[in-house]
Design a protein around this motif. Structure first.
Motif, PDB file in Angstrom:
ATOM      1  N   TYR A 131       0.860  -1.184   0.000  1.00 44.66           N
ATOM      2  CA  TYR A 131       0.000   0.000   0.000  1.00 44.66           C
ATOM      3  C   TYR A 131       0.894   1.231   0.000  1.00 44.66           C
ATOM      4  CZ  TYR A 131      -3.058  -3.651   1.623  1.00 44.66           C
ATOM      5  OH  TYR A 131      -3.734  -4.828   1.729  1.00 44.66           O
ATOM      6  N   TRP A 179       3.329   0.209  -2.625  1.00 46.52           N
ATOM      7  CA  TRP A 179       2.669  -0.096  -3.891  1.00 46.52           C
ATOM      8  C   TRP A 179       3.407   0.596  -5.047  1.00 46.52           C
ATOM      9  CZ3 TRP A 179      -0.362  -3.470  -6.091  1.00 46.52           C
ATOM     10  CH2 TRP A 179      -1.010  -3.151  -7.281  1.00 46.52           C
ATOM     11  N   GLN A 230      -7.347   6.271  -0.388  1.00 47.87           N
ATOM     12  CA  GLN A 230      -7.215   6.244  -1.850  1.00 47.87           C
ATOM     13  C   GLN A 230      -8.497   5.802  -2.558  1.00 47.87           C
ATOM     14  OE1 GLN A 230      -4.755   2.929  -3.292  1.00 47.87           O
ATOM     15  NE2 GLN A 230      -5.127   1.875  -1.347  1.00 47.87           N
ATOM     16  N   CYS A 240      -8.682  -2.463  -0.568  1.00 49.58           N
ATOM     17  CA  CYS A 240      -7.673  -1.585  -1.166  1.00 49.58           C
ATOM     18  C   CYS A 240      -6.884  -2.325  -2.241  1.00 49.58           C
ATOM     19  CB  CYS A 240      -6.751  -1.038  -0.081  1.00 49.58           C
ATOM     20  SG  CYS A 240      -7.655  -0.015   1.093  1.00 49.58           S
ATOM     21  N   GLN A 248      -6.491  -1.350  -6.078  1.00 47.33           N
ATOM     22  CA  GLN A 248      -5.176  -1.091  -6.668  1.00 47.33           C
ATOM     23  C   GLN A 248      -4.946  -1.936  -7.925  1.00 47.33           C
ATOM     24  OE1 GLN A 248      -3.046   0.131  -2.436  1.00 47.33           O
ATOM     25  NE2 GLN A 248      -2.474  -1.778  -3.395  1.00 47.33           N
TER      26      GLN A 248
END
Ligand code: FES
Length: 393
Positions: free
Chosen positions: A211, A215, A288, A340, A344
């Motif tokens: 993350y 990421w 995000q 998440c 992503q």
């Protein structure tokens, strides 16, 4: 909240499952991100790429009111983290307030700003436990991944070893935490040995959670399949070597194995996160995500954030799940995986976590587990030119 921290507010109309008489459980833990300031620039940091500035941080009184409200909600544990929480000069006051409420207090730190007086101050304030990060067993590699190569005097790694001595000397229970990645997995056993030397009660060997900055830097950090297998063998050897002298926890590598992790043990189920500016999140990386605006602990209150906000209710329970989660017998165990991670990889936080082998997007994860040529990693910092993510397809 706003009207005085109700202990058990009524379930809001519209909560998932409310019609069936169910309600959200009370939260067990509060992750308090006191600041995003940090002396380190770890490339694997899971903080958001958009870091909160010091001018937007909550003050001491605001944090203490949040702790009051958290305790009123049923929270039992508070994890004081960042960034580097030792950069907050009011840390001992926050710890003392939490202990006064009966909360278990856990400090998550790099240890770099620690001195003897600070360790004693925190112990006197009632701090229950410290989790100290180390980057590697090799000092130069440790400092390189943390962006500390230009330090004068002792290395960052040496300062961490000194911090461990100060913490154990102050009588504080210690966990050593190391984030594992392609660049340090070869020394996993040496890191466990180091934790024993430091007098830690526990060592957490945790593979990178992809993350935020991690990421962005995943092509640099992601281990290969053989490295992940070897890590399992090295952990077993370290446990055999050290027996009962230390508890060794191994957090499995993301994206390997074909199963989805039960992220946060379920969205809005056990923990809530408060960011340095008071934003309340269901997990560390949720800022995000597209969708409902996130609530704020100061302006909206914690109870309303936890029980009533669309952001927390969106992925609670199982009603939101698409196939193949909806009909999967593991849906109550893995909770559909990580929202998440789903976002992503696919741009949609509402799909089955692609880490699961049954996800129609699982090929995107498989592609990542094959290490790519190593680009230059981007160090964590307040303003950075972050390269666009490679096209996952
Ligand atoms: Fe956000 Fe897993 S990190 S749901």
């Amino acid at each position: 909240d706003g009207t005085g921290a109700p202990a058990r507010p009524s379930p809001a109309a519209g909560l998932p499952g409310a019609a069936a008489g169910r309600r959200a459980p009370a939260p067990l833990g509060l992750v308090a991100e006191l600041t995003h300031r940090c002396p380190l620039q770890c490339t694997y940091c899971a903080n958001p790429v958009e870091l909160t500035r010091q001018r937007d941080e909550l003050d001491t009184e605001q944090w203490q009111r949040i702790l009051d409200r958290a305790r009123g909600l049923g929270v039992l544990q508070v994890h004081l983290t960042g960034g580097e929480p030792l950069l907050r000069h009011d840390l001992a006051a926050i710890v003392a307030h939490a202990r006064g409420l009966g909360l278990y207090t856990n400090l998550i730190t790099s240890g770099l700003p620690l001195d003897a007086a600070r360790a004693a101050e925190l112990a006197a304030a009632g701090l229950d436990h410290v989790q100290l990060s180390v980057q590697d067993a090799d000092p130069l590699r440790a400092d390189a991944v943390a962006g500390l190569t230009r330090l004068t005097g002792p290395t960052g790694h040496a300062r961490k070893l000194a911090a461990a001595a100060l913490l154990t000397g102050a009588g504080l229970p210690l966990t050593v935490n190391a984030v594992l990645h392609r660049g340090n997995l070869a020394r996993l056993g040496a890191i466990a040995d180091l934790a024993v030397e430091l007098g830690a009660d526990r060592v957490e060997l945790a593979h990178t959670q992809f993350y935020g900055w991690a990421w962005v830097n995943r092509a640099h950090l992601a281990p290969g399949e053989e490295q992940v297998r070897q890590a399992g063998r090295d952990v077993a050897e370290a446990r055999a070597r050290h027996g009962d002298r230390i508890e060794i926890t191994h957090v499995a590598a993301d994206h390997h194995g074909g199963t989805a992790k039960p992220c946060m043990n379920g969205w809005g189920s056990e923990q809530l996160v408060v960011a340095p500016d008071g934003t309340v999140l269901p997990c560390l990386a949720a800022a995000q995500l597209p969708g409902p605006a996130l609530p704020n602990a100061v302006t909206d209150g914690l109870a309303a954030s936890w029980y009533d906000s669309p952001a927390f209710n969106r992925y609670r329970g199982t009603d939101w799940m698409p196939e193949p989660c909806r009909s999967c017998e593991l849906r109550e165990q893995d909770h559909g995986g990580c929202r998440c991670q789903a976002f992503q990889f696919t741009g949609d936080p509402g799909v089955t976590d692609p880490a699961c082998r049954f996800s129609p997007h699982h090929h995107l994860v498989r592609a990542q587990t094959t290490p790519a040529p190593t680009p230059a990693p981007v160090p964590r910092r307040f303003t950075a030119a972050v390269p666009p993510a490679p096209d996952p397809a």
